[in-house]
Enzyme design. Structure first.
Site, PDB file in Angstrom:
ATOM      1  N   CYS A   1      23.240   0.272  21.101  1.00 21.00           N
ATOM      2  CA  CYS A   1      22.149   0.292  21.852  1.00 21.00           C
ATOM      3  C   CYS A   1      21.389  -0.773  21.150  1.00 21.00           C
ATOM      4  O   CYS A   1      19.936  -0.183  21.089  1.00 21.00           O
ATOM      5  CB  CYS A   1      21.815   1.619  21.768  1.00 21.00           C
TER       6      CYS A   1
ATOM      7  N   THR B   1      11.658   8.794  43.133  1.00 19.31           N
ATOM      8  CA  THR B   1      12.769   9.043  44.245  1.00 19.31           C
ATOM      9  C   THR B   1      14.052   9.339  43.047  1.00 19.31           C
ATOM     10  O   THR B   1      14.476   8.192  42.518  1.00 19.31           O
ATOM     11  CB  THR B   1      12.943   8.093  45.275  1.00 19.31           C
TER      12      THR B   1
ATOM     13  N   THR C   1      17.520   7.582  26.920  1.00 23.55           N
ATOM     14  CA  THR C   1      16.252   7.015  26.406  1.00 23.55           C
ATOM     15  C   THR C   1      15.019   7.808  27.009  1.00 23.55           C
ATOM     16  O   THR C   1      14.130   8.075  26.219  1.00 23.55           O
ATOM     17  CB  THR C   1      16.412   5.600  26.308  1.00 23.55           C
TER      18      THR C   1
ATOM     19  N   GLN D   1      26.347  12.208  22.334  1.00 23.59           N
ATOM     20  CA  GLN D   1      27.896  11.824  21.835  1.00 23.59           C
ATOM     21  C   GLN D   1      28.719  13.007  21.864  1.00 23.59           C
ATOM     22  O   GLN D   1      29.936  12.791  22.034  1.00 23.59           O
ATOM     23  CB  GLN D   1      27.665  11.329  20.610  1.00 23.59           C
TER      24      GLN D   1
ATOM     25  N   SER E   1      23.271  11.587  28.253  1.00 23.76           N
ATOM     26  CA  SER E   1      23.279  10.419  29.187  1.00 23.76           C
ATOM     27  C   SER E   1      25.008  10.399  29.794  1.00 23.76           C
ATOM     28  O   SER E   1      25.576  10.954  29.003  1.00 23.76           O
ATOM     29  CB  SER E   1      23.219   9.210  27.957  1.00 23.76           C
ATOM     30  N   ALA E   2      24.832  10.119  30.842  1.00 20.69           N
ATOM     31  CA  ALA E   2      26.052  10.377  31.580  1.00 20.69           C
ATOM     32  C   ALA E   2      27.413   9.284  31.149  1.00 20.69           C
ATOM     33  O   ALA E   2      28.418   9.732  31.311  1.00 20.69           O
ATOM     34  CB  ALA E   2      25.722  10.083  33.229  1.00 20.69           C
ATOM     35  N   HIS E   3      26.847   8.050  30.892  1.00 19.65           N
ATOM     36  CA  HIS E   3      27.888   7.213  30.694  1.00 19.65           C
ATOM     37  C   HIS E   3      28.701   7.390  29.468  1.00 19.65           C
ATOM     38  O   HIS E   3      29.826   6.877  29.013  1.00 19.65           O
ATOM     39  CB  HIS E   3      27.421   5.843  30.745  1.00 19.65           C
TER      40      HIS E   3
END
Length: 348
Positions: A291, A202, A72, A144, A164-166
């Site tokens: 989402c 950071t 996002t 995806q 996106s990592a997940h």
């Protein structure tokens, strides 16, 4: 107790062991990556090694990778302030910044007449339909598809890519934007000038380490043919459902799809009711994209493909993972079909 079977991998994937191990190791690094002392340099070195790992997995250059809090944020960084066009089948994070006027055909394929002014997803999260990314495309959401189908940024045709990592076994809350080689990007988050001045704040060292480890493991699985086996399981499931219920509609089946995704329309049976019924039987599935803050609503994606509101509200998405077994797929069919028969008898 009813055993649980997780079949909602397009919503999020379980954390890979490789990602967990990398994250646990990163937790022992106490330094701020922007600090110049030894502890800070160690944290910074881990971020840069992770950047190199992700670049190698993507077919990109290390300096082209900007770590973000997820797809996002990456979409906002890539799309905000640009006059780009998209189709209604795109994710909400993309449609928040793009004009949804590109046509979608009944098979879920999108036409972008001017790729330089378009954003186009690699794969749809609900239907699994894959798009051919045209040369000169401005931005692609590869969230995806990454790790499930072959992708290399340098031959994809896309200028920027969002991930996106997940979705491939990394942690939630971590993602990246991939840039064209040598591209200048103005930061939207301004402050300390991290990420080579393109995204202040950071860095999340632990999440970045998990993202890179998951990407490397996901690409290994792809090369080893894991997803070819998953595609066979998807086909077994679809054949079982079709054999008993000829009214079943498998959305996007005539198009190339992700190997793990089945979007099933069962006329007269609301998607949210199906999700609850299968949840009670021990299966985690979805009525569509996850989402929307837990909301269940008629699928915009299916409507864009020409289905009416009645059918669009009758969708169930089953998305398999690398560890899904044939026994689990057949157990799902054995649970789903009697529930469907019961629903039909009540509606008669």
């Amino acid at each position: 107790m009813t055993p649980r079977t997780y079949l909602d991998h397009n919503a999020t994937t379980p954390l890979r062991p490789e990602a967990r191990a990398a994250m646990l190791a990163a937790m022992d690094l106490v330094g701020n990556p922007s600090s110049v002392h030894a502890e800070g340099r160690a944290a910074k070195a881990l971020i840069e090694r992770s950047r190199e790992t992700l670049a190698e997995a993507l077919g990109a250059t290390r300096s082209d990778i900007v770590f973000t809090s997820g797809a996002t944020e990456a979409a906002a960084l890539a799309l905000a302030g640009r006059d780009l066009h998209a189709a209604e089948v795109e994710h909400e994070a993309v449609l928040a910044w793009a004009t949804p006027d590109l046509p979608t055909d009944p098979d879920g394929r999108v036409t972008a007449a001017d790729p330089a002014t378009a954003t186009l997803q690699l794969a749809n999260s609900e239907t699994g339909v894959l798009q051919d990314l045209p040369p000169g495309l401005a931005v692609s959401d590869i969230t995806q598809g990454l790790g499930r189908v072959p992708y290399a940024h340098d031959w994809s045709g896309a200028g920027m890519a969002i991930l996106s990592a997940h979705k491939f076994g990394g942690p939630k809350g971590a993602g990246a934007l991939v840039l064209p080689r040598g591209h200048h990007l103005d930061a939207r988050l301004k402050g300390g000038g991290q990420e080579m001045g393109r995204r202040a704040g950071t860095e999340n060292v632990v999440a970045v380490a998990g993202l890179a480890a998951a990407a490397r493991a996901a690409l290994r699985d792809l090369a080893d043919g894991v997803w070819e086996r998953v595609a066979q399981l998807r086909d077994i499931l679809e054949a079982a459902l079709e054999a008993e219920d000829p009214d079943t509609i498998l959305v996007g089946r005539r198009s190339r799809r992700l190997p793990n995704t089945s979007l099933i329309l069962t006329p007269g049976w609301k998607g949210e009711t199906q999700v609850m019924a299968m949840d009670l039987r021990g299966f985690a599935v979805s009525a569509g994209s996850a989402c929307s803050s837990g909301k269940v609503r008629t699928s915009r994606v299916i409507r864009a493909m020409g289905f009416d509101d009645g059918l669009s509200g009758c969708a169930l998405r089953v998305s398999l993972g690398p560890d899904t077994t044939e026994e689990e797929v057949l157990r799902f069919a054995d649970a789903f079909l009697p529930a469907r028969r019961k629903q039909r008898s009540r509606a008669a």
